[in-house]
Design an enzyme around this catalytic site. Structure first.
Site, PDB file in Angstrom:
ATOM      1  CB  SER A 621      -0.974   0.124   1.172  1.00 46.41           C
ATOM      2  OG  SER A 621       0.017   0.254   2.473  1.00 46.41           O
ATOM      3  N   GLY A 623       0.588   5.315   1.586  1.00 46.09           N
ATOM      4  CA  GLY A 623      -0.024   6.105   2.418  1.00 46.09           C
ATOM      5  C   GLY A 623       0.724   7.619   2.338  1.00 46.09           C
ATOM      6  CB  SER A 626       5.499   5.347   4.788  1.00 43.12           C
ATOM      7  OG  SER A 626       4.187   4.844   5.153  1.00 43.12           O
ATOM      8  CB  VAL A 628       3.392  -0.808   3.367  1.00 43.26           C
ATOM      9  CG1 VAL A 628       3.403  -1.675   4.329  1.00 43.26           C
ATOM     10  CG2 VAL A 628       3.082   0.811   4.293  1.00 43.26           C
ATOM     11  CG  ASP A 741      -2.008   9.406   7.696  1.00 41.36           C
ATOM     12  OD1 ASP A 741      -3.295   9.989   7.389  1.00 41.36           O
ATOM     13  OD2 ASP A 741      -1.321   9.114   6.715  1.00 41.36           O
TER      14      ASP A 741
END
Ligand SMILES: *[C@@H]1O[C@H](CO)[C@@H](O)[C@H](O)[C@H]1NC(C)=O
Ligand SMILES: *[C@@H]1O[C@H](CO)[C@@H](O)[C@H](O)[C@H]1NC(C)=O
Length: 895
Positions: A621, A623, A626, A628, A741
């Site tokens: 994923s 975000g 970041s 992942v 977040d």
């Protein structure tokens, strides 16, 4: 089988002792085989085919959405939101029915008139189906009916007079149909009526004066019809009204003085009508007023100073009327005012400075009036203005350089005024400017400040029709979001910078500048052959300059291309090595790394961690802060690796500090937190290591599961996830860590569906208030950001509570935090908050697939909804602490 039932009912009338004997004898033979509504329920199930029904054949009282009385007759039938179709006529055989909810399905055809024989019915909801034809006159026989909702079907005809007999009616909704005729007078005689919604129909005629004079009417919503006549005084006679929505009709006459007697009235929306006269001074008595919208009418007179007494007012929209005079400075007392919209009137005078001092003011739209002062220098000393719209007035003087203080601005429109002077370079400080910067049609002169290039979010720039001169600075290439530009009709010279948004514009965006050349204009800069007459007038110096800059461009392009080629070569050779030696020799240059958790030390290989992030197939994923990855270690252990995005070099420079923070977080041992196991730093990339969570994120669970309804998490699972998240956050707050977040995408689920709050380290590493990193945008994910962040840019614990509330709403509704269906500018929070205004009950907000399963679940969900609404209160101080949230949710569970 049927005959058994008849016999049985006959025997009931036999003397009691005989009956008892019969009961004992018959217990083994009769009870198992026949129940009063069994035949009907089986027939209904056969017709409609309700998924899950009939599994436990005879036990229909346990079927989903059914509640029986003690003698096994069906009293509640709730089939809402189950994608059903078919003939529902048979339901009328359930004679004891009190509650019938068929809303939100695909039922079609005429509404069965036999529903009129359900004499016990108190609640009837057929909304959001495809029923056609007219409202059955037989409904007039439903003497016990308290709530009737027929909204959002395809019903035609009028509201039948037979319904006048429904004297118990409290909630009457027929919105979103094609009903015509007028609103019957008798609606006003329904003494218990609290809600009347008939918006989005073709209703004509006048609003009956009786409406509101007898009843307890709290909500009246008739928007988008063809109603004429005036707003009747009678509406306000009882003073109970709370929401009045009459927008988009043909209403004439004035706003009645008596409106001031409704001190509970919080929302008055009468825009888009033909109202005349002035606003009654009595409006100052409406202490609850938060929303006053009367735009697009023919109202006149001055803006009454009495508005200043409505201390709760958050929005005042008087646009497109005939108001004159000045804006009363007293309106500056409205400390809750967020939007003042008075465009398209004949107002004059200065910009009201008292209003600019209001801390909550978000939108000031004075455009298209006759305001004739100057732009005050202390414009943004206190306010958090996002929209400053002053176009089409008679503003004079210069744009003050203090405009640079308006750092929250999203939209700045000063076009068509008499502004003079130069464009202050301070405009470059308006880093949030996104929607537009429009300075066109003024008397501005001098060069364009290169600082404009810093506006990297700006979409539309219009400086046309001024006397601006000099070259268009190539620094404008910094405006990375630009789509629309207009430089026309100025005195600009030289080549148009090579910048895609410029070259893709129409040539009219640059026309009317005699000495401007290059694409998209037809006059090229370096070659005089194919040019028009006026090129001859260009002096040699300009030609030389143009050629010179052309050369410079050529040289720099050549250098860049060369560099590029060299780099590619290097990369290729690096790749070659990689291919030849597989992964062994091309070791990434790891500069630091550590594992905090003892029993993971042996199992984690830093090289393998870094290499895992090179493969796109490992990406899980992405975000806000970041990306992942999944990384399988040679030891077999699987890790989650979080690669910090666009990490400032500062992090690397503050390495020691960062390592200390990470180690501290690594020691935070809590079941509902994803603590870091360790980290790796290579080149200028920081990777954080976590345990792998097999069940993905809460986001995936809620929103990416639709194809497999059987995996749809049930309510108890959802509630325990909600409590787990709250516990994780409460713990974080107890050790003074504020999350940056919070979103459902940052909640991970372990093998037992127990939630873990992730990305906690980001809060420490990128804490903007400490200046360890520069985050230009407000922290967080769209839809979860508390409204106050837009003003404060400060991440706080109450802000976290808000974001948590959004997750809780997601859990309750299975809606995304932002969906197009919520309407323009609205998010999940606003959509839920405005449900009463739309005349919707909380039940219509909840995920009906869960709330209709049982009364117990429904009750718990409603209680949890209350918690979510508290968490998402607009006022940060009113939100509960995370610890309190846990308590409240525990209570929900125990009840
Ligand atoms: C059927 O009955 C059993 C036991 O009475 C119960 O556990 C189960 O949930 C019921 N199934 C349905 C679909 O109602
Ligand atoms: C800027 O404002 C002027 C005058 O109000 C308007 O005509 C023009 O369309 C606006 N420019 C853009 C790009 O919207």
């Amino acid at each position: 089988m049927c005959s058994f039932q008849r016999e049985n009912t006959k025997f009931v009338k036999i003397p009691r002792f005989f009956f008892s004997i019969l009961l004992i004898v018959g217990f083994l033979t009769i009870v198992r085989s026949e129940l009063p509504d069994q035949t009907t329920m089986f027939a209904i199930n056969e017709e409609i085919g309700v998924p899950g029904w009939g599994v436990n054949s005879s036990d229909y009282c346990n079927w989903r959405g059914i509640v029986c009385s003690s003698n096994q007759t069906v009293e509640v039938l709730d089939l809402s939101s189950r994608w059903l179709r078919g003939n529902v006529t048979l339901i009328s055989d359930l004679k004891a029915l009190k509650w019938l909810d068929l809303s939100n399905n695909y039922f079609s055809g005429p509404i069965p008139t036999v529903f009129g024989s359900l004499a016990e019915l108190e609640f009837l909801d057929l909304s959001t189906n495809k029923f056609v034809g007219s409202i059955p006159i037989e409904f007039g026989k439903l003497q016990n009916l308290k709530a009737l909702n027929l909204s959002y079907n395809i019903l035609v005809g009028g509201i039948p007079d037979e319904l006048a007999a429904l004297v118990e009616l409290q909630d009457f909704q027929v919105s979103g149909n094609k009903l015509n005729g007028s609103i019957p007078k008798w609606v006003g005689n329904l003494t218990n009526l609290r809600v009347f919604a008939a918006y989005e129909n073709d209703l004509g005629g006048e609003i009956p004066d009786s409406l509101g004079s007898v009843s307890e009417l709290k909500l009246l919503n008739l928007h988008s019809n063809s109603l004429d006549g005036s707003i009747p005084e009678g509406l306000f006679a009882k003073g109970k009204l709370e929401f009045l929505v009459l927008t988009q009709n043909r209403l004439t006459g004035t706003i009645p003085e008596l409106i001031g007697s409704c001190d509970n009235l919080s929302s008055i929306r009468v825009g888009n009508n033909n109202l005349i006269g002035s606003i009654p001074k009595s409006v100052g008595n409406i202490t609850s007023l938060t929303y006053f919208e009367a735009n697009n009418n023919n109202l006149s007179g001055e803006i009454v100073v009495e508005f200043a007494r409505c201390s709760n007012l958050t929005l005042l929209n008087l646009a497109s009327n005939g108001f004159t005079g000045i804006i009363p400075p007293e309106l500056g007392q409205l400390s809750n005012l967020q939007e003042l919209i008075v465009s398209e009137n004949s107002l004059f005078g200065d910009i009201p400075e008292s209003i600019l001092r209001n801390r909550n003011l978000n939108k000031l739209d004075l455009s298209n009036n006759k305001f004739n002062g100057t732009i005050p220098a202390d414009l943004c000393n206190t306010s958090r203005l996002q929209f400053l719209l002053l176009s089409q007035n008679s503003m004079r003087g210069e744009i003050p350089h203090e405009i640079g203080n308006c750092v929250k601005l999203l939209d700045l429109q000063l076009a068509t005024n008499y502004l003079t002077g130069t464009i202050p370079p301070d405009i470059g400080r308006l880093k949030n400017l996104q929607i537009s910067l429009n300075l066109s049609f003024n008397h501005l002169h001098g060069p364009l400040p290169p600082e404009l290039g810093k506006l990297d979010k700006l979409v539309s720039l219009d400086v046309s029709n001024n006397r601006l001169s000099g070259a268009i600075p190539s620094a404008l290439k910094g405006m990375l979001s630009l789509i629309e530009v207009n430089f026309s009709n100025n005195l600009f010279t030289g080549p148009i910078p090579a910048f895609v948004p410029f070259q893709k514009s129409l040539n009219s965006s640059f026309s009317g500048n005699k000495a401007l050349c290059g694409q998209p204009l037809s006059s090229s800069c370096d070659n005089g052959d194919d040019q028009d007459n006026y090129t001859h007038k260009i002096s040699y110096r300009i030609v030389l300059a143009v050629i010179g800059s052309g050369l410079a461009v050529f040289i720099s392009v050549a250098v860049v291309v060369l560099l590029f080629m060299m780099r590619e070569k290097q990369e290729n050779s690096a790749k070659d090595i990689g291919i030849v030696d597989d992964s062994a020799t091309s070791k990434p240059l790891i500069t630091a790394g550590n594992i905090f958790v003892e029993n993971f030390r042996q199992a984690i290989d830093f090289d393998a961690v870094v290499k895992a992030t090179f493969k796109d197939t490992n990406k899980l994923s992405s975000g806000t802060f970041s990306t992942v990855y999944k990384a399988t270690m040679p030891s077999g252990i699987i890790l989650l690796v979080r690669s910090l995005k666009s990490v400032d070099k500062t992090i690397i420079h503050h390495q020691n500090k960062m390592i200390r923070e990470l180690e501290r977080l690594g020691r935070l041992n809590h079941d509902h937190l994803m603590r870091p196991l360790g980290f790796v730093i290579y080149e200028d990339v920081a990777l954080l290591l976590h345990e792998y969570m097999s069940n993905g994120t809460l986001f995936q669970l809620l929103h990416e599961n639709t194809k497999k309804p059987e995996y749809e998490p049930d309510w108890p699972t959802r509630l325990s996830i909600a409590i787990g998240i709250a516990e994780g956050l409460a713990f974080l707050h107890s050790v003074a860590v504020i999350h940056l977040d919070i979103s459902s995408g940052n909640i991970l689920l372990d093998a037992n569906m127990s939630p873990r709050v992730a990305e906690i380290e980001i809060s420490k590493l990128l804490d903007p208030s400490r200046g360890t990193a520069s985050i230009s945008a407000v922290a967080g994910s769209f839809g979860y950001i508390p409204p106050e962040y837009a003003y404060t840019m400060q991440v706080t614990a109450p802000g976290n509570v808000y974001s948590y509330g959004v997750i809780l709403l997601e859990i309750l509704t299975t809606h995304l935090p932002v969906e197009e269906a919520f309407g323009e500018g609205a998010d999940l929070v606003k959509w839920v908050q405005s449900a009463p205004m739309r005349g919707e009950t909380p039940e219509q907000i909840l995920d009906a697939r869960l709330s209709t399963v049982s009364f117990a679940w429904r009750k718990e969900m409603l209680a949890a909804l209350k918690v979510a609404l508290q968490c998402t209160d607009t006022t940060p101080a009113k939100r509960p602490k995370m610890k309190k949230v846990i308590e409240m949710l525990q209570e929900v569970k125990e009840k």
